[in-house]
Design a protein around this motif. Sequence first.
Motif, PDB file in Angstrom:
ATOM      1  N   HIS A  11       0.819  -1.213   0.000  1.00  0.00           N
ATOM      2  CA  HIS A  11       0.000   0.000   0.000  1.00  0.00           C
ATOM      3  C   HIS A  11       0.854   1.265   0.000  1.00  0.00           C
ATOM      4  O   HIS A  11       0.460   2.301  -0.555  1.00  0.00           O
ATOM      5  CB  HIS A  11      -0.949  -0.026   1.198  1.00  0.00           C
ATOM      6  CG  HIS A  11      -1.785  -1.263   1.230  1.00  0.00           C
ATOM      7  ND1 HIS A  11      -2.910  -1.420   0.464  1.00  0.00           N
ATOM      8  CD2 HIS A  11      -1.622  -2.436   1.895  1.00  0.00           C
ATOM      9  CE1 HIS A  11      -3.419  -2.617   0.660  1.00  0.00           C
ATOM     10  NE2 HIS A  11      -2.648  -3.263   1.525  1.00  0.00           N
ATOM     11  N   LYS A 222      -0.275  -4.253   7.905  1.00  0.00           N
ATOM     12  CA  LYS A 222      -1.623  -4.432   7.381  1.00  0.00           C
ATOM     13  C   LYS A 222      -2.614  -4.858   8.447  1.00  0.00           C
ATOM     14  O   LYS A 222      -3.700  -4.286   8.585  1.00  0.00           O
ATOM     15  CB  LYS A 222      -1.592  -5.443   6.228  1.00  0.00           C
ATOM     16  CG  LYS A 222      -2.962  -5.866   5.707  1.00  0.00           C
ATOM     17  CD  LYS A 222      -3.336  -7.259   6.200  1.00  0.00           C
ATOM     18  CE  LYS A 222      -4.615  -7.760   5.608  1.00  0.00           C
ATOM     19  NZ  LYS A 222      -4.964  -9.124   6.078  1.00  0.00           N
ATOM     20  N   ASN A 223      -2.268  -5.861   9.252  1.00  0.00           N
ATOM     21  CA  ASN A 223      -3.231  -6.383  10.228  1.00  0.00           C
ATOM     22  C   ASN A 223      -3.606  -5.349  11.282  1.00  0.00           C
ATOM     23  O   ASN A 223      -4.790  -5.178  11.607  1.00  0.00           O
ATOM     24  CB  ASN A 223      -2.670  -7.639  10.893  1.00  0.00           C
ATOM     25  CG  ASN A 223      -2.690  -8.852   9.972  1.00  0.00           C
ATOM     26  OD1 ASN A 223      -3.466  -8.894   9.020  1.00  0.00           O
ATOM     27  ND2 ASN A 223      -1.825  -9.810  10.234  1.00  0.00           N
ATOM     28  N   VAL A 226      -5.828  -2.535   9.722  1.00  0.00           N
ATOM     29  CA  VAL A 226      -7.232  -2.946   9.591  1.00  0.00           C
ATOM     30  C   VAL A 226      -7.916  -2.918  10.956  1.00  0.00           C
ATOM     31  O   VAL A 226      -9.061  -2.467  11.087  1.00  0.00           O
ATOM     32  CB  VAL A 226      -7.325  -4.348   8.946  1.00  0.00           C
ATOM     33  CG1 VAL A 226      -8.757  -4.880   9.005  1.00  0.00           C
ATOM     34  CG2 VAL A 226      -6.848  -4.287   7.493  1.00  0.00           C
ATOM     35  N   SER A 292     -12.733  -4.738   7.223  1.00  0.00           N
ATOM     36  CA  SER A 292     -11.823  -4.509   6.105  1.00  0.00           C
ATOM     37  C   SER A 292     -11.687  -3.035   5.783  1.00  0.00           C
ATOM     38  O   SER A 292     -12.577  -2.226   6.097  1.00  0.00           O
ATOM     39  CB  SER A 292     -12.294  -5.275   4.860  1.00  0.00           C
ATOM     40  OG  SER A 292     -12.240  -6.674   5.078  1.00  0.00           O
ATOM     41  N   MET A 309      -7.288  -5.609   3.264  1.00  0.00           N
ATOM     42  CA  MET A 309      -6.882  -4.238   2.978  1.00  0.00           C
ATOM     43  C   MET A 309      -6.622  -4.135   1.478  1.00  0.00           C
ATOM     44  O   MET A 309      -5.762  -4.838   0.938  1.00  0.00           O
ATOM     45  CB  MET A 309      -5.643  -3.851   3.777  1.00  0.00           C
ATOM     46  CG  MET A 309      -5.270  -2.380   3.642  1.00  0.00           C
ATOM     47  SD  MET A 309      -4.012  -1.909   4.863  1.00  0.00           S
ATOM     48  CE  MET A 309      -3.758  -0.174   4.402  1.00  0.00           C
ATOM     49  N   SER A 322      -8.576 -13.022   3.573  1.00  0.00           N
ATOM     50  CA  SER A 322      -7.738 -12.066   4.304  1.00  0.00           C
ATOM     51  C   SER A 322      -6.622 -11.601   3.377  1.00  0.00           C
ATOM     52  O   SER A 322      -5.508 -12.127   3.415  1.00  0.00           O
ATOM     53  CB  SER A 322      -7.160 -12.714   5.560  1.00  0.00           C
ATOM     54  OG  SER A 322      -6.329 -11.814   6.247  1.00  0.00           O
ATOM     55  N   SER A 324      -4.307  -8.582   1.040  1.00  0.00           N
ATOM     56  CA  SER A 324      -3.678  -7.263   1.067  1.00  0.00           C
ATOM     57  C   SER A 324      -3.238  -6.965  -0.361  1.00  0.00           C
ATOM     58  O   SER A 324      -2.294  -7.580  -0.876  1.00  0.00           O
ATOM     59  CB  SER A 324      -2.483  -7.243   2.018  1.00  0.00           C
ATOM     60  OG  SER A 324      -1.895  -5.962   2.069  1.00  0.00           O
TER      61      SER A 324
END
Length: 332
Positions: A11, A222-223, A226, A292, A309, A322, A324
């Motif tokens: 991202h 990421k986790n 979110v 999400s 994400m 799940s 990304s």
Amino acid sequence: MAGRGSRLRPHTLTIPKPLIPIAGKPIVHRLVEDIAKILDEPIDEVAFILGDPAFFGDDLVKSLEELAESLGAKASIYRQLEPLGTGHAIMCAKDSLSGPAVIAYADTLIRADFDLDPEADAVIWVKQVDQPEAYGVVKLNDANEIVELVEKPQDFVSDLAVIGIYYFKEVGVLKEELQNVLDNNIQNGGEYQINDGIKAMMAKGKVFKTGNVDEWMDCGNKNVTVETNSRMLGFLQKEDTTLVAVNVRIDNSTIIPPCYIGDDVYLINSTVGPNVSLGKGSHVTGSVIKNSLIQTHAHISNAKLDNAMIGNHVRFDGDFTSISIGDYSVLE
């Protein structure tokens, strides 16, 4: 906010991490506005320390200038072109280091409500944590003054973790100590750290107190990003913040709050929520999405997403859960 946010790739390959939207608003915008609410006094200037102009470009600068102006302040833009540590980053903005100031790292979000201690020369915001050995923590004396900063202690020192937000009654004092750190090449881990300036202030008798936050939310990977999005949506719902745009089109679909749904979103035969942020211009068809974070102009079809994400302008059609996915990706 000069770092590239490598732990949040893909991202952050196309957008600086502080501009990743959380519940529909960029991280740095939420952070600055929340600090302004806590201070509850006029702000003259907001200084931003950015990285290479090739990545932290004109669009980012414009958004930061508008953010400062919305608070009645001027924006000052500085650059840290080498990753030489927090102390070095702060000194890149040395022309702005005078008077009372807050210094904050731009990947942290907070919820707090307290008054600054007028007797303190400085305040370090902290949060009680379950695993202090994973954080930098503060050591207090009997007067609840900070007397030591300890990084990731193996033996128990305290459970008050430093979250990366500081207040200085006169930030020029920190400036002097950090200049000494630079002049004498005092490094930890190959970098110049704010802690060395703070420790020098403590050694000269400056009084440091703690400011306790109710909530501390990280956006490091990421986790946790979110999860932070979900928690922020919950806080905003309790504050009666409007989270669903008026021009959202809904065709045989259900929104389970809390959710942020941006302008011109189109939901077809789908269930969205709880804890979903869906950026403007996105289309969701035949999907179930919960917990999400999805950015703008994404097209999601036939998906069951949880803890996902997804970046801007993504096309996704599939049964992974799940995920990304960075900007402009196509999985069909």
